[in-house]
Design a protein around this motif. Sequence first.
Motif, mmCIF file in Angstrom:
data_model
loop_
_atom_site.group_PDB
_atom_site.id
_atom_site.type_symbol
_atom_site.label_atom_id
_atom_site.label_comp_id
_atom_site.label_asym_id
_atom_site.label_seq_id
_atom_site.Cartn_x
_atom_site.Cartn_y
_atom_site.Cartn_z
ATOM 1 N N ILE A 129 -152.863 -27.837 -12.555
ATOM 2 C CA ILE A 129 -151.457 -27.469 -12.675
ATOM 3 C C ILE A 129 -150.602 -28.505 -11.959
ATOM 4 O O ILE A 129 -151.070 -29.169 -11.025
ATOM 5 C CB ILE A 129 -151.244 -26.042 -12.103
ATOM 6 C CG1 ILE A 129 -149.924 -25.436 -12.532
ATOM 7 C CG2 ILE A 129 -151.389 -26.029 -10.608
ATOM 8 C CD1 ILE A 129 -149.847 -23.941 -12.288
ATOM 9 N N GLU A 130 -149.376 -28.673 -12.388
ATOM 10 C CA GLU A 130 -148.433 -29.564 -11.714
ATOM 11 C C GLU A 130 -148.177 -29.036 -10.309
ATOM 12 O O GLU A 130 -148.031 -27.829 -10.109
ATOM 13 C CB GLU A 130 -147.129 -29.627 -12.513
ATOM 14 C CG GLU A 130 -146.091 -30.560 -11.973
ATOM 15 C CD GLU A 130 -146.479 -32.026 -12.085
ATOM 16 O OE1 GLU A 130 -146.077 -32.787 -11.199
ATOM 17 O OE2 GLU A 130 -147.190 -32.392 -13.031
ATOM 18 N N THR A 180 -145.212 -26.600 -9.604
ATOM 19 C CA THR A 180 -145.152 -25.355 -10.359
ATOM 20 C C THR A 180 -145.531 -24.185 -9.467
ATOM 21 O O THR A 180 -146.352 -24.319 -8.571
ATOM 22 C CB THR A 180 -146.112 -25.418 -11.566
ATOM 23 O OG1 THR A 180 -145.825 -26.583 -12.324
ATOM 24 C CG2 THR A 180 -145.975 -24.210 -12.458
ATOM 25 N N ARG A 181 -144.941 -23.023 -9.724
ATOM 26 C CA ARG A 181 -145.265 -21.826 -8.939
ATOM 27 C C ARG A 181 -146.731 -21.443 -9.123
ATOM 28 O O ARG A 181 -147.387 -21.910 -10.058
ATOM 29 C CB ARG A 181 -144.347 -20.678 -9.314
ATOM 30 C CG ARG A 181 -144.488 -20.214 -10.735
ATOM 31 C CD ARG A 181 -143.430 -19.156 -11.053
ATOM 32 N NE ARG A 181 -143.684 -18.579 -12.339
ATOM 33 C CZ ARG A 181 -143.233 -19.067 -13.484
ATOM 34 N NH1 ARG A 181 -142.503 -20.155 -13.501
ATOM 35 N NH2 ARG A 181 -143.507 -18.471 -14.636
ATOM 36 N N GLY A 193 -147.793 -20.222 -12.574
ATOM 37 C CA GLY A 193 -147.135 -20.918 -13.669
ATOM 38 C C GLY A 193 -148.105 -21.326 -14.761
ATOM 39 O O GLY A 193 -149.305 -21.072 -14.703
#
Length: 78
Positions: free
Chosen positions: A22-23, A26-27, A30
């Motif tokens: 994930i980035e 990002t939460r 996300g």
Amino acid sequence: MLKLRLTRTGRKKQPTYRLVVIEHSTRRDGRPVDSLGYYNPLTKESHFKVEKIQKWLQHGVQPSDTVASLLKKANIIE
């Protein structure tokens, strides 16, 4: 920058986690780039897609501290 992180799934007081790419900004829950396995802390059960994890690590993805310790226990990284 991409990271290997855990996203929480499951019910209240019965968590399960998915290992995702994930980035970093990002939460927690996300939209992931790729899903690489799961971990259940209550039963200590885990299933990781080793080939995909190694591919992402070779591309420079950094694991979080918790993910790094889980991968060390599973003998995927040193």
